[in-house]
Design a protein around this motif. Structure first.
Motif, PDB file in Angstrom:
ATOM      1  N   ASN A 154       1.858  -5.560   3.735  1.00 11.85           N
ATOM      2  CA  ASN A 154       1.003  -6.356   4.611  1.00 11.85           C
ATOM      3  C   ASN A 154       1.510  -7.793   4.544  1.00 11.85           C
ATOM      4  O   ASN A 154       1.190  -8.525   3.608  1.00 11.85           O
TER       5      ASN A 154
ATOM      6  N   ARG B 226       1.431  -5.333   9.410  1.00 13.26           N
ATOM      7  CA  ARG B 226       1.572  -4.200   8.493  1.00 13.26           C
ATOM      8  C   ARG B 226       2.878  -3.487   8.859  1.00 13.26           C
ATOM      9  O   ARG B 226       3.017  -2.971   9.970  1.00 13.26           O
TER      10      ARG B 226
ATOM     11  N   ASP C  35       0.828  -1.201   0.000  1.00 16.43           N
ATOM     12  CA  ASP C  35       0.000   0.000   0.000  1.00 16.43           C
ATOM     13  C   ASP C  35       0.867   1.258   0.000  1.00 16.43           C
ATOM     14  O   ASP C  35       1.982   1.250   0.506  1.00 16.43           O
ATOM     15  N   GLU C  36       0.304   2.319  -0.532  1.00 14.03           N
ATOM     16  CA  GLU C  36       0.870   3.667  -0.442  1.00 14.03           C
ATOM     17  C   GLU C  36       2.321   3.755  -0.886  1.00 14.03           C
ATOM     18  O   GLU C  36       3.152   4.396  -0.242  1.00 14.03           O
TER      19      GLU C  36
END
Length: 151
Positions: free
Chosen positions: A141, A122, A86-87
């Protein structure tokens, strides 16, 4: 480093990995295979780009960052893969001769409700250059085994 399982980790745990210095040949080699954009492939063309010179692919930087952490062996016995990243951000160019190191921090732990032998950790990754500038950041993750259930 000793391998850790999901239930061995705590939010705030940090891991620092040694550095890797990128050469021009490594940057071009990676680009030829995975990201053949001119500013990764040709120093002359790159000099006239918005980057003012050859830069590494962001994918190469992320791959190196991830490799440095995985090679420490922190998750060697517990990793079951990952449902995703993510991100992902590329914050500054990485040039030939730059040395990249990785810092990883545990952000969140989510034990599985349906499968007690696993859960998600995470982790926040940051790639820094030799000037301590963050050049890339992302969250992975990690699907991890729990210690009691995996042994």
């Amino acid at each position: 480093m000793e391998s850790r399982f999901l239930n061995d980790l705590s939010p705030g745990d940090r891991f620092v990995c040694g550095g890797v210095t990128l050469t021009e040949a490594e940057i071009i080699g990676f680009a030829l295979h995975y990201d053949p954009q001119p500013f990764h492939l040709d120093a002359g063309v790159a000099a006239d780009s918005i980057y003012g010179g050859l830069i590494a692919s962001g994918f190469q930087v992320v791959s190196l960052c991830f490799r440095m952490f995985i090679q420490q062996g922190v998750l060697a016995e517990s990793s079951m893969g990952s449902p995703g990243i993510d991100e992902l951000r590329w914050l500054a160019p990485v040039r030939p001769g730059d040395t990249i190191r990785t810092e990883v921090e545990v952000v969140e732990l989510r034990p599985s409700r349906s499968r007690p032998d696993r859960g998600i950790a995470r982790l926040a990754y940051r790639a820094l250059n030799q000037r301590d500038e963050v050049v890339s950041s992302f969250f992975v993750n990690h699907l991890l085994r729990t210690r009691g259930e995996a042994e």
